[in-house]
Design an enzyme around this catalytic site. Structure first.
Site, mmCIF file in Angstrom:
data_model
loop_
_atom_site.group_PDB
_atom_site.id
_atom_site.type_symbol
_atom_site.label_atom_id
_atom_site.label_comp_id
_atom_site.label_asym_id
_atom_site.label_seq_id
_atom_site.Cartn_x
_atom_site.Cartn_y
_atom_site.Cartn_z
ATOM 1 N N ARG A 148 -33.019 68.142 16.736
ATOM 2 C CA ARG A 148 -31.368 67.944 16.488
ATOM 3 C C ARG A 148 -30.837 68.414 15.451
ATOM 4 O O ARG A 148 -31.538 68.943 14.655
ATOM 5 C CB ARG A 148 -31.270 66.257 16.530
ATOM 6 C CG ARG A 148 -31.683 65.172 17.670
ATOM 7 C CD ARG A 148 -31.602 63.914 17.181
ATOM 8 N NE ARG A 148 -32.030 63.038 18.195
ATOM 9 C CZ ARG A 148 -33.271 62.572 18.397
ATOM 10 N NH1 ARG A 148 -34.222 62.565 17.336
ATOM 11 N NH2 ARG A 148 -33.704 61.678 19.292
ATOM 12 N N LYS A 172 -33.920 59.986 13.988
ATOM 13 C CA LYS A 172 -33.130 58.851 13.780
ATOM 14 C C LYS A 172 -33.868 57.577 13.472
ATOM 15 O O LYS A 172 -35.226 57.394 13.528
ATOM 16 C CB LYS A 172 -32.670 58.456 15.245
ATOM 17 C CG LYS A 172 -31.661 59.467 16.189
ATOM 18 C CD LYS A 172 -31.220 58.822 17.478
ATOM 19 C CE LYS A 172 -30.346 60.053 18.012
ATOM 20 N NZ LYS A 172 -29.730 59.558 19.350
ATOM 21 N N HIS A 242 -26.963 70.795 20.647
ATOM 22 C CA HIS A 242 -27.464 69.811 21.571
ATOM 23 C C HIS A 242 -27.573 70.762 22.746
ATOM 24 O O HIS A 242 -28.595 70.224 23.451
ATOM 25 C CB HIS A 242 -26.544 68.786 21.705
ATOM 26 C CG HIS A 242 -27.353 67.526 21.922
ATOM 27 N ND1 HIS A 242 -28.234 66.785 20.992
ATOM 28 C CD2 HIS A 242 -27.355 66.736 23.106
ATOM 29 C CE1 HIS A 242 -28.522 65.687 21.531
ATOM 30 N NE2 HIS A 242 -28.319 65.783 22.508
ATOM 31 N N ARG A 245 -31.070 72.058 22.471
ATOM 32 C CA ARG A 245 -31.848 70.930 22.643
ATOM 33 C C ARG A 245 -32.038 70.935 24.008
ATOM 34 O O ARG A 245 -33.442 70.650 24.597
ATOM 35 C CB ARG A 245 -31.477 69.646 22.013
ATOM 36 C CG ARG A 245 -32.462 68.529 22.101
ATOM 37 C CD ARG A 245 -31.891 67.551 21.100
ATOM 38 N NE ARG A 245 -32.565 66.024 21.400
ATOM 39 C CZ ARG A 245 -33.592 65.752 20.780
ATOM 40 N NH1 ARG A 245 -34.283 66.304 20.001
ATOM 41 N NH2 ARG A 245 -33.957 64.355 21.228
ATOM 42 N N HIS A 268 -37.857 61.028 21.827
ATOM 43 C CA HIS A 268 -37.155 59.986 22.425
ATOM 44 C C HIS A 268 -38.060 58.819 22.374
ATOM 45 O O HIS A 268 -39.486 58.783 22.305
ATOM 46 C CB HIS A 268 -37.019 60.487 24.120
ATOM 47 C CG HIS A 268 -36.063 61.576 24.160
ATOM 48 N ND1 HIS A 268 -35.712 62.462 25.231
ATOM 49 C CD2 HIS A 268 -34.694 61.853 23.530
ATOM 50 C CE1 HIS A 268 -34.775 63.205 25.395
ATOM 51 N NE2 HIS A 268 -34.200 62.890 24.091
ATOM 52 N N TYR A 277 -33.836 65.521 32.520
ATOM 53 C CA TYR A 277 -34.070 66.875 32.278
ATOM 54 C C TYR A 277 -35.010 67.161 33.671
ATOM 55 O O TYR A 277 -34.831 68.364 34.072
ATOM 56 C CB TYR A 277 -34.855 67.287 31.203
ATOM 57 C CG TYR A 277 -34.188 67.247 29.703
ATOM 58 C CD1 TYR A 277 -32.970 68.205 29.737
ATOM 59 C CD2 TYR A 277 -34.356 66.034 28.959
ATOM 60 C CE1 TYR A 277 -32.220 67.726 28.534
ATOM 61 C CE2 TYR A 277 -33.981 65.942 27.762
ATOM 62 C CZ TYR A 277 -32.698 66.721 27.518
ATOM 63 O OH TYR A 277 -31.754 66.700 26.267
#
Length: 296
Positions: A148, A172, A242, A245, A268, A277
């Site tokens: 990210r 995150k 992004h 990504r 994730h 995806y």
């Protein structure tokens, strides 16, 4: 005065809705009325049931209307029946328990592999400056690792393990993960760091990527670099970190990577997040099929 007119006056004079809103409701109600009258001339607002409303919604979807459009029309019919029931114009509300179609999330945009190859591999794309070397290294890092924007900005020199060819990434909620990288990124990082250290010499700043003032780069500075670079090879509207990504994930899946492996690399929490995806790659397959098969 018919029931629709009575409802529209209620919206205007009791609810003080704008004329634009009133007209939007009117179109939806007239469309539904036209639908059920064409289906069965004996049907009326008092006699239509839930199945008729569902069939109407399905007919809109079949015509190509988006889920948001169908939901807006359903909302108008719901409001109408709530009003009609409260005024005892109908005996029941057939729209009460009907759920609208789920809004389809837009597929993530990505840069094609041949476009990324041209951006990274063609020497004419880059000048022999610190700024261009930094930009190319940032592009390669995003594309080869899928990290990210905030993760790239937060990278320090100590997070790069050249011996093991891996990055320690803080994602995150401060969760850390290890992301491997290949020879190309190793070479780009080595060249960039050597050039950077010549530019700035001894410094207190621990950041891997420095702006022109020798400070840690901001998200806006990195976004501007990525947008400028992607503009050289693609016409897609979004040209952000992004998107790179997304491009990483799509390239991985297109070249045989498993969904769970891509999930871990992207950081994730759930594989459900990564599954979007697979829809992207399937859309690619459909286009290939339609362009290549003689009878498609």
């Amino acid at each position: 005065m018919n029931m629709i007119e009575e409802f529209l006056n209620y919206l205007r004079y009791e609810r003080n809705r704008s004329e634009l809103t009133v007209r939007t409701y009117e179109r939806s109600l007239e469309d539904f009325q036209s639908y059920f009258k064409n289906r069965d001339s004996q049907l009326s607002w008092e006699s239509v049931d839930s199945d008729v409303i569902r069939d109407w919604m399905e007919s809109m979807m079949d015509k190509g209307d988006m889920a948001s459009t169908v939901n807006n029309c359903l909302s108008a019919v719901r409001s109408f029946f709530r009003f009609a029931l409260s005024r005892q114009l109908v005996e029941r509300d057939p729209a009460y328990a009907i759920k609208g179609p789920k809004k389809q999330k837009p597929l993530p945009q990505f840069v094609r592999e041949d476009e990324m190859d041209r951006l990274i591999d063609v020497p004419e794309m880059w000048e022999d400056t610190y700024q261009d070397l930094r930009a190319r290294t940032i592009i390669i890092l995003f594309y080869e690792t899928g990290i990210r924007l905030a993760e790239l900005i937060g990278l320090d020199d100590r997070d790069v393990d050249f011996a093991a060819r891996q990055l320690k990434v803080t994602g995150k909620r401060n969760k850390q993960r290890i992301v491997p990288f290949g020879e190309e990124l190793e070479s780009a990082l080595t060249e960039y760091i050597n050039r950077r250290d010549k530019e700035y010499g001894v410094r207190d700043e621990s950041a891997l990527f420095l702006n022109d003032k020798g400070q840690r780069m901001t998200r806006y500075q990195v976004e501007a670099i990525v947008k400028k670079c992607l503009s050289m090879v693609t016409t897609i509207k979004k040209r952000s970190p992004h998107v790179l990504r997304h491009s990483f994930a799509t390239a991985m899946l297109n070249n045989g990577a498993g969904l769970e492996s891509v999930r871990k690399l992207l950081g994730h929490e759930s594989v459900a997040t990564t599954e979007i995806y697979t829809h992207t790659t399937f859309e690619q397959l459909k286009k290939v099929y339609e362009n290549a098969h003689p009878r498609a």
